[in-house]
Motif scaffolding. Structure first.
Motif, PDB file in Angstrom:
ATOM      1  N   ASN A   1      12.417  -7.189  54.300  1.00 51.83           N
ATOM      2  CA  ASN A   1      11.281  -7.390  53.413  1.00 51.83           C
ATOM      3  C   ASN A   1      11.798  -7.389  51.975  1.00 51.83           C
ATOM      4  O   ASN A   1      12.982  -7.177  51.731  1.00 51.83           O
ATOM      5  N   LYS A   2      10.915  -7.610  51.018  1.00 46.50           N
ATOM      6  CA  LYS A   2      11.253  -7.529  49.608  1.00 46.50           C
ATOM      7  C   LYS A   2      10.323  -6.548  48.915  1.00 46.50           C
ATOM      8  O   LYS A   2       9.135  -6.475  49.239  1.00 46.50           O
ATOM      9  N   VAL A   3      10.868  -5.791  47.986  1.00 46.05           N
ATOM     10  CA  VAL A   3      10.049  -4.918  47.155  1.00 46.05           C
ATOM     11  C   VAL A   3       9.515  -5.757  45.997  1.00 46.05           C
ATOM     12  O   VAL A   3      10.283  -6.433  45.304  1.00 46.05           O
ATOM     13  N   ALA A   4       8.204  -5.711  45.806  1.00 47.63           N
ATOM     14  CA  ALA A   4       7.557  -6.610  44.847  1.00 47.63           C
ATOM     15  C   ALA A   4       6.770  -5.842  43.798  1.00 47.63           C
ATOM     16  O   ALA A   4       6.227  -4.766  44.059  1.00 47.63           O
ATOM     17  N   LEU A   5       6.701  -6.426  42.613  1.00 51.80           N
ATOM     18  CA  LEU A   5       5.852  -5.916  41.542  1.00 51.80           C
ATOM     19  C   LEU A   5       4.579  -6.760  41.539  1.00 51.80           C
ATOM     20  O   LEU A   5       4.622  -7.961  41.266  1.00 51.80           O
ATOM     21  N   ALA A   6       3.471  -6.109  41.882  1.00 48.88           N
ATOM     22  CA  ALA A   6       2.192  -6.815  41.993  1.00 48.88           C
ATOM     23  C   ALA A   6       1.249  -6.362  40.884  1.00 48.88           C
ATOM     24  O   ALA A   6       1.312  -5.221  40.418  1.00 48.88           O
ATOM     25  N   VAL A   7       0.372  -7.272  40.486  1.00 55.44           N
ATOM     26  CA  VAL A   7      -0.579  -6.978  39.407  1.00 55.44           C
ATOM     27  C   VAL A   7      -1.992  -7.326  39.862  1.00 55.44           C
ATOM     28  O   VAL A   7      -2.181  -8.144  40.765  1.00 55.44           O
ATOM     29  N   PRO A   8      -3.001  -6.722  39.228  1.00 57.76           N
ATOM     30  CA  PRO A   8      -4.385  -7.045  39.578  1.00 57.76           C
ATOM     31  C   PRO A   8      -4.735  -8.473  39.166  1.00 57.76           C
ATOM     32  O   PRO A   8      -3.998  -9.130  38.417  1.00 57.76           O
TER      33      PRO A   8
ATOM     34  N   PRO B   1      -4.139  -8.242  33.459  1.00 57.55           N
ATOM     35  CA  PRO B   1      -4.637  -7.876  32.126  1.00 57.55           C
ATOM     36  C   PRO B   1      -3.554  -7.441  31.139  1.00 57.55           C
ATOM     37  O   PRO B   1      -3.681  -7.689  29.933  1.00 57.55           O
ATOM     38  N   LYS B   2      -2.493  -6.788  31.611  1.00 54.18           N
ATOM     39  CA  LYS B   2      -1.442  -6.319  30.701  1.00 54.18           C
ATOM     40  C   LYS B   2      -0.303  -7.330  30.537  1.00 54.18           C
ATOM     41  O   LYS B   2       0.690  -7.041  29.871  1.00 54.18           O
ATOM     42  N   ASN B   3      -0.469  -8.498  31.130  1.00 50.95           N
ATOM     43  CA  ASN B   3       0.504  -9.587  30.977  1.00 50.95           C
ATOM     44  C   ASN B   3       1.926  -9.147  31.338  1.00 50.95           C
ATOM     45  O   ASN B   3       2.895  -9.446  30.640  1.00 50.95           O
ATOM     46  N   ILE B   4       2.031  -8.431  32.459  1.00 50.16           N
ATOM     47  CA  ILE B   4       3.336  -7.983  32.957  1.00 50.16           C
ATOM     48  C   ILE B   4       3.957  -9.128  33.749  1.00 50.16           C
ATOM     49  O   ILE B   4       3.358  -9.639  34.702  1.00 50.16           O
ATOM     50  N   ARG B   5       5.162  -9.551  33.364  1.00 42.70           N
ATOM     51  CA  ARG B   5       5.783 -10.716  33.989  1.00 42.70           C
ATOM     52  C   ARG B   5       7.035 -10.395  34.809  1.00 42.70           C
ATOM     53  O   ARG B   5       7.553 -11.272  35.501  1.00 42.70           O
ATOM     54  N   SER B   6       7.528  -9.168  34.724  1.00 42.17           N
ATOM     55  CA  SER B   6       8.771  -8.839  35.417  1.00 42.17           C
ATOM     56  C   SER B   6       8.936  -7.325  35.485  1.00 42.17           C
ATOM     57  O   SER B   6       8.205  -6.568  34.832  1.00 42.17           O
TER      58      SER B   6
ATOM     59  N   LEU C   1      -0.139   1.774  33.453  1.00 39.63           N
ATOM     60  CA  LEU C   1      -0.262   2.725  34.556  1.00 39.63           C
ATOM     61  C   LEU C   1       0.286   2.066  35.816  1.00 39.63           C
ATOM     62  O   LEU C   1      -0.185   1.001  36.226  1.00 39.63           O
ATOM     63  N   LEU C   2       1.288   2.697  36.411  1.00 40.25           N
ATOM     64  CA  LEU C   2       1.973   2.170  37.590  1.00 40.25           C
ATOM     65  C   LEU C   2       1.568   2.946  38.831  1.00 40.25           C
ATOM     66  O   LEU C   2       1.524   4.180  38.817  1.00 40.25           O
ATOM     67  N   ALA C   3       1.316   2.236  39.934  1.00 35.90           N
ATOM     68  CA  ALA C   3       1.084   2.861  41.237  1.00 35.90           C
ATOM     69  C   ALA C   3       2.348   2.728  42.074  1.00 35.90           C
ATOM     70  O   ALA C   3       2.948   1.650  42.141  1.00 35.90           O
TER      71      ALA C   3
ATOM     72  N   ASP D   1      -2.408  -0.855  36.348  1.00 38.64           N
ATOM     73  CA  ASP D   1      -1.994  -2.108  35.711  1.00 38.64           C
ATOM     74  C   ASP D   1      -0.973  -2.867  36.549  1.00 38.64           C
ATOM     75  O   ASP D   1      -0.826  -4.087  36.405  1.00 38.64           O
ATOM     76  N   CYS D   2      -0.277  -2.159  37.423  1.00 42.41           N
ATOM     77  CA  CYS D   2       0.695  -2.794  38.306  1.00 42.41           C
ATOM     78  C   CYS D   2       1.062  -1.813  39.414  1.00 42.41           C
ATOM     79  O   CYS D   2       0.790  -0.612  39.303  1.00 42.41           O
ATOM     80  N   GLY D   3       1.663  -2.322  40.470  1.00 42.43           N
ATOM     81  CA  GLY D   3       2.075  -1.468  41.573  1.00 42.43           C
ATOM     82  C   GLY D   3       3.309  -2.033  42.239  1.00 42.43           C
ATOM     83  O   GLY D   3       3.511  -3.258  42.261  1.00 42.43           O
ATOM     84  N   ILE D   4       4.139  -1.159  42.759  1.00 41.89           N
ATOM     85  CA  ILE D   4       5.345  -1.593  43.468  1.00 41.89           C
ATOM     86  C   ILE D   4       5.097  -1.432  44.960  1.00 41.89           C
ATOM     87  O   ILE D   4       4.928  -0.317  45.462  1.00 41.89           O
ATOM     88  N   ILE D   5       5.048  -2.569  45.651  1.00 43.72           N
ATOM     89  CA  ILE D   5       4.724  -2.621  47.076  1.00 43.72           C
ATOM     90  C   ILE D   5       5.697  -3.588  47.750  1.00 43.72           C
ATOM     91  O   ILE D   5       6.683  -4.007  47.146  1.00 43.72           O
TER      92      ILE D   5
END
Length: 301
Positions: free
Chosen positions: A135-142, A146-151, A165-167, A218-222
């Protein structure tokens, strides 16, 4: 979370008997009876412990497998791999274990390196362990990001500023352990970020995914497979040098009540048909279909 996918014939028969005042003999062992085409077949229930990130794919594959094998009923226990490992060590009934990381499987494998199984646990049936998927670990956003997180780099910069705020998963959950490696890669202190109110936690990857889906973070690592199933936007995936490879091993348990049936289901999960289902949500199969003897070889034997 344990799930059963079908009411068995035995359950229906029991309800009918109770309503009519009849008494039925106790079921023998862990087998049940199902009825198909007017014929009764003895049904074996397999108990499969699997990482929460495999919920959607294994559910679909089990339904297909049961249609082809009406003598088999599959019961799942989906949770974090660490929780499942603990339940196995505490003696829970389990025929087949599928982990989201090597760590939890190694800690059950007497043939693993001593430093990965310091307690010398011996829970796996010899010769059945395979590395099934990557699998791959991914950075996901809502939705709308809204916070314009790109990487991951953006995430790290914003965490340093205290502006996001990170989950992430708990430390005993594989996805949480991968996240800890990513934080270390960016020289971020998890303890400090938690103290600053920049991190929230989930007890398994599904809980982290829900937090992102509901935009409570604002983002989560899943995992990228969970992002796919939840229809979340993935802005980046972690490279192996950030958190290592995400390998999903599988093995039949030594104390399985139905080892042959468990091995057969595990073999099915390695077929092209099953691998296609895994690939559809973002898994990468890393095993080949098990070799089987030809009919002529069996006849000659």
């Amino acid at each position: 979370m344990r799930q059963r996918w079908r009411m068995t014939f035995g359950s229906v028969l029991l309800c009918t008997a109770l309503a009519s005042g009849c008494v039925l003999p106790a079921a023998a062992g862990e087998t049940e009876e199902s009825e198909k085409g007017g014929h009764r077949t003895e049904q074996t229930e397999l108990t499969v412990f699997a990482a929460a990130s495999m919920t959607e794919t294994l559910t679909k594959l089990a339904e297909t497998y049961e249609q082809k094998h009406p003598e088999i009923a599959i019961s799942f226990n989906f949770d974090s791999s660490g929780t499942l490992e603990t339940q196995i060590l505490e003696g829970s009934d389990c025929d087949l274990f599928l982990s989201a990381a090597l760590k939890q499987m190694n800690e059950l494998d007497k043939d693993a390196a001593p430093d990965t199984n310091p307690d010398g646990n011996d829970e796996l049936l010899a010769g059945t362990r395979v590395d099934l998927l990557e699998n791959k670990v991914a950075l996901a956003v809502p939705d709308g990001n809204p916070k314009n997180i790109r990487s991951f780099g953006d995430m790290a910069d914003d965490l340093k500023k205290g502006s996001v705020l990170l989950a992430m998963g708990n430390s005993d959950v594989p996805v949480g352990q991968y996240t800890q490696k990513i934080l270390a890669y960016y020289e971020l202190s998890e303890d400090q970020l938690t103290s600053d109110g920049c991190i929230t936690y989930g007890s398994n990857v599904k809980e982290v995914t829900v937090q992102v889906s509901e935009a409570s973070v604002d983002c989560g690592i899943i995992y990228q497979t969970d992002a796919f199933s939840a229809k979340l936007t993935v802005v980046d995936t972690a490279s192996a040098d950030m958190c290592g490879q995400v390998i999903y091993p599988a093995a039949v348990l030594k104390n399985s009540a139905h080892p042959d049936e468990a091995k057969a289901f595990l073999a099915y999960l390695q077929t092209p048909e099953a691998q296609q289902v895994f690939e559809e949500v973002g898994f990468t199969p890393i095993v080949k279909e098990p070799e089987t003897e030809s009919l002529s070889e069996e006849t000659e034997a």
